[in-house]
Design a protein around this motif. Structure first.
Motif, PDB file in Angstrom:
ATOM      1  N   ASN A  43      22.579  12.883  24.698  1.00  0.00           N
ATOM      2  CA  ASN A  43      22.244  13.854  25.746  1.00  0.00           C
ATOM      3  C   ASN A  43      23.496  14.181  26.537  1.00  0.00           C
ATOM      4  OD1 ASN A  43      22.370  11.459  27.441  1.00  0.00           O
ATOM      5  ND2 ASN A  43      20.219  11.094  26.965  1.00  0.00           N
ATOM      6  N   LYS A 187      12.216  12.173  35.775  1.00  0.00           N
ATOM      7  CA  LYS A 187      11.912  13.220  34.799  1.00  0.00           C
ATOM      8  C   LYS A 187      12.987  13.279  33.715  1.00  0.00           C
ATOM      9  CE  LYS A 187       9.420  16.220  38.073  1.00  0.00           C
ATOM     10  NZ  LYS A 187       9.494  17.481  38.859  1.00  0.00           N
ATOM     11  N   LYS A 190      12.478  10.425  31.186  1.00  0.00           N
ATOM     12  CA  LYS A 190      11.380  10.640  30.243  1.00  0.00           C
ATOM     13  C   LYS A 190      11.699  11.739  29.224  1.00  0.00           C
ATOM     14  CE  LYS A 190       7.698   9.151  33.382  1.00  0.00           C
ATOM     15  NZ  LYS A 190       6.488   9.568  34.146  1.00  0.00           N
ATOM     16  N   LYS A 191      12.482  12.718  29.647  1.00  0.00           N
ATOM     17  CA  LYS A 191      12.721  13.858  28.770  1.00  0.00           C
ATOM     18  C   LYS A 191      13.840  13.617  27.758  1.00  0.00           C
ATOM     19  CE  LYS A 191      13.392  18.864  28.782  1.00  0.00           C
ATOM     20  NZ  LYS A 191      13.501  20.091  29.594  1.00  0.00           N
ATOM     21  N   TYR A 192      14.919  12.946  28.194  1.00  0.00           N
ATOM     22  CA  TYR A 192      16.103  12.868  27.326  1.00  0.00           C
ATOM     23  C   TYR A 192      16.524  11.459  26.903  1.00  0.00           C
ATOM     24  CZ  TYR A 192      16.943  17.827  28.055  1.00  0.00           C
ATOM     25  OH  TYR A 192      16.831  19.197  28.066  1.00  0.00           O
ATOM     26  N   THR A 194      15.245   9.019  25.004  1.00  0.00           N
ATOM     27  CA  THR A 194      14.100   8.883  24.115  1.00  0.00           C
ATOM     28  C   THR A 194      14.467   8.121  22.848  1.00  0.00           C
ATOM     29  OG1 THR A 194      14.594  10.977  23.015  1.00  0.00           O
ATOM     30  CG2 THR A 194      13.189  11.076  24.961  1.00  0.00           C
ATOM     31  N   PRO A 222      10.016   6.884  25.283  1.00  0.00           N
ATOM     32  CA  PRO A 222       9.241   8.113  25.049  1.00  0.00           C
ATOM     33  C   PRO A 222       9.831   8.940  23.917  1.00  0.00           C
ATOM     34  CG  PRO A 222      10.555   8.290  27.045  1.00  0.00           C
ATOM     35  CD  PRO A 222      10.649   6.863  26.605  1.00  0.00           C
ATOM     36  N   ALA A 223       9.047   9.871  23.414  1.00  0.00           N
ATOM     37  CA  ALA A 223       9.519  10.773  22.370  1.00  0.00           C
ATOM     38  C   ALA A 223      10.251  11.957  22.993  1.00  0.00           C
ATOM     39  CB  ALA A 223       8.336  11.272  21.537  1.00  0.00           C
ATOM     40  N   LEU A 224      11.198  12.499  22.244  1.00  0.00           N
ATOM     41  CA  LEU A 224      11.969  13.641  22.721  1.00  0.00           C
ATOM     42  C   LEU A 224      11.054  14.828  22.995  1.00  0.00           C
ATOM     43  CD1 LEU A 224      14.893  14.747  23.180  1.00  0.00           C
ATOM     44  CD2 LEU A 224      14.785  15.598  20.828  1.00  0.00           C
ATOM     45  N   GLN A 225      11.242  15.443  24.165  1.00  0.00           N
ATOM     46  CA  GLN A 225      10.439  16.604  24.548  1.00  0.00           C
ATOM     47  C   GLN A 225      11.271  17.871  24.352  1.00  0.00           C
ATOM     48  OE1 GLN A 225       8.857  16.117  28.512  1.00  0.00           O
ATOM     49  NE2 GLN A 225       8.562  13.928  28.229  1.00  0.00           N
ATOM     50  N   GLY A 226      11.045  18.555  23.246  1.00  0.00           N
ATOM     51  CA  GLY A 226      11.796  19.779  22.979  1.00  0.00           C
ATOM     52  C   GLY A 226      13.139  19.487  22.331  1.00  0.00           C
TER      53      GLY A 226
END
Length: 525
Positions: A43, A187, A190-192, A194, A222-226
């Motif tokens: 990231n 946030k 959780k988003k990056y 992953t 968590p899993a990658l979002q987008g």
């Protein structure tokens, strides 16, 4: 039809797994008494949302300088001290890396802390406030006051990558940091941060059972979002453009310049350019051309170096560190601070009539030496000596398990298996013609951005000299000039008139960069 759909589904699933699968890099060392774990997330600061620049670095610092759900930072420090364990984080443009090191006998005790920091960070408000305050102070004060060399280097990136996600400091900017909240950090986590943009690296004396546990636990992320952000590209300058940062009481003129270069470690030509760059300006090496011309022969400054990729914290690192791989690259040069007219006149009464210091002359010397290498190439003797030096020197990059693991992980970023061994093989079969051809392909001197951090008294006279392409004679004290051989004084006459056509010169105040404000110049020439 159903069979074809099923095959298509399986192919898509396989492709998805390949793209987003958790990677693993192992360096087994059964006789070692140590274990090193690196977690590299793809990231970096390019993943910072607009208006929240600096959030990724704030997050990683909060993880390593905060606690877990079970332990505070102070409790962790007390627990790991007897084990001689340590951990840290580092954020660059495209990756964020956590590094953990511990004697093998204490791995089982240390691992719950590693797991807690990565999977269950406390995200305590008091830790956030402390970390954010330190990062804000770095952006507001430290970067512009502690080192003019680092200041000019980061300002060059700001100039080259303007308008892209590579532009801002990894630490963010003054305005964006003020607006980042603890919720923003959560946030971003959780988003990056992953499981499917993670590379796990492990080196030393560990068991297969421990590795299986580590891999399994990291699946709890968590899993990658987008999609991941695409790295910005440096903008090719139109001619030579100079940005002068006028600073009160600067001790000299610190110079960083460069231009985009479509070359990374992924390309086999990188070996050829390593040789060319080493001969021109290898970091901290006194045999290089620029070092000899400016420091050794003329006593102008401490050092003069060139780079064909990002060199993190060059003021402190004697060797390039791992953990900063980049897909967007540029060539750069670093002329460590040279004297201003104010400084020279204060030391030598015989120079009381000069208008500018050594910056313009130093830049002309750089252009002359680069042009000479591009047009005439290296000699066979210089090529042989430099290539042989590099084949030994790059092995020093990996003199510890931590560095060896780091470079192996960087290798995967570039699509290589082992960068150091592969470069050694490429260097072994390299020829002089390969190097001379590569210089013509990747180097030029007509289009570049240059940043000069200098004293307020030097800014306007230097800008005028650059814009008008005025002669820039070298200014020596009487004692030094009398000791120089005639050959150097003759070369000075060539250098002071060497063509340097500057397109634009802008002067800005030292309090403007890295604020997040539009960079309106004080003056443009």
């Amino acid at each position: 039809m159903q069979l074809r759909i099923k095959i298509l589904f399986l192919l898509l699933a396989a492709a998805s797994t390949h793209i987003f699968a958790q990677e693993l890099v192992e360096l087994k060392m059964p006789k070692s008494n140590k274990v090193v774990i690196k977690l590299m997330f793809r990231n970096g600061s390019i993943a910072d949302p607009a208006g929240k620049e600096g959030v990724t670095q704030l997050l990683t610092s909060l993880i390593t300088e905060g606690g877990t759900k079970e332990l505070t930072k102070e409790q962790i420090t007390d627990k790991i001290y007897p084990w001689a364990a340590n951990y840290s984080s580092h954020v660059d443009k495209e990756v964020s890396v956590f590094t953990f090191q511990v004697p093998a006998v204490f791995l089982s005790k240390f691992y719950p802390i590693i797991k807690g920091l990565i999977l269950n960070p406390s995200f305590a408000q008091k830790d956030f406030d402390r970390v954010k305050s330190n990062q804000q102070n770095y952006v507001d004060e430290v970067i512009r006051t502690s080192s003019d060399e680092e200041f000019s280097k980061k300002a060059l990136e700001d100039l080259l990558f303007r308008g892209t996600n590579y532009q801002h400091l990894t630490a963010g900017n003054s305005n964006s940091l003020k607006d980042i909240t603890l919720d923003d950090v959560k946030k971003q986590y959780k988003k990056y941060f992953t499981r499917n943009n993670l590379t796990i690296g492990i080196a030393g004396n560990y068991t297969p059972a421990f590795l299986a546990t580590l891999k399994k636990d990291m699946q709890a992320l968590p899993a990658l979002q987008g999609a991941l952000p695409v790295a910005g590209r440096a903008l090719m300058p139109d001619g030579i453009n100079v940005e002068i940062i006028a600073k009160k009481n600067a001790l000299g003129s610190a110079i960083f310049g460069g231009f985009p270069m479509n070359l990374t470690r992924a390309n086999d030509d990188f070996a050829a350019m390593m040789v060319a760059n080493s001969w021109l300006g290898e970091h901290r090496k006194e045999y290089s051309r620029l070092y000899q011309k400016l420091r050794e022969q003329r006593s102008m400054n401490y050092g003069d170096y060139t780079y064909i990729e990002w060199y993190d914290n060059g003021g402190a690192n004697m060797l390039p560190p791992p953990g900063v791989p980049r897909s967007s690259n540029y060539f750069s040069f670093w002329i460590r601070p040279v004297q201003t007219a104010k400084g020279l006149k204060g030391q030598y009464p015989e120079l009381n009539t000069i208008n500018i210091g050594h910056a313009h002359y130093a830049l002309r010397m750089l252009l002359k030496e680069m042009d000479n290498m591009i047009q005439n190439g290296m000699s066979q003797q210089d090529f042989d000596l430099t290539r042989d030096f590099l084949r030994s020197y790059i092995k020093l990059y990996i003199q510890s398990p931590e560095r060896q693991l780091g470079f192996l992980m960087d290798s995967r970023f570039y699509g290589r298996k082992d960068y150091i061994s592969e470069m050694d093989k490429l260097l072994a079969k390299l020829t002089l013609s390969d190097v001379n051809r590569a210089m013509k392909k990747y180097w030029q001197t007509k289009n570049m951005d240059i940043v000069i951090v200098t004293d307020q008294s030097e800014a306007e006279p230097l800008a005028k000299s650059l814009q008008e392409n005025a002669p820039s004679p070298m200014s020596y004290s009487n004692n030094l000039k009398s000791a120089l051989p005639a050959s150097i004084l003759e070369e000075d006459k060539v250098v002071e008139q060497y063509p340097m056509k500057v397109n634009k010169v802008t002067i800005i105040s030292s309090d403007l960069p890295f604020t997040g404000k539009e960079r309106l110049p004080k003056k443009t020439m």
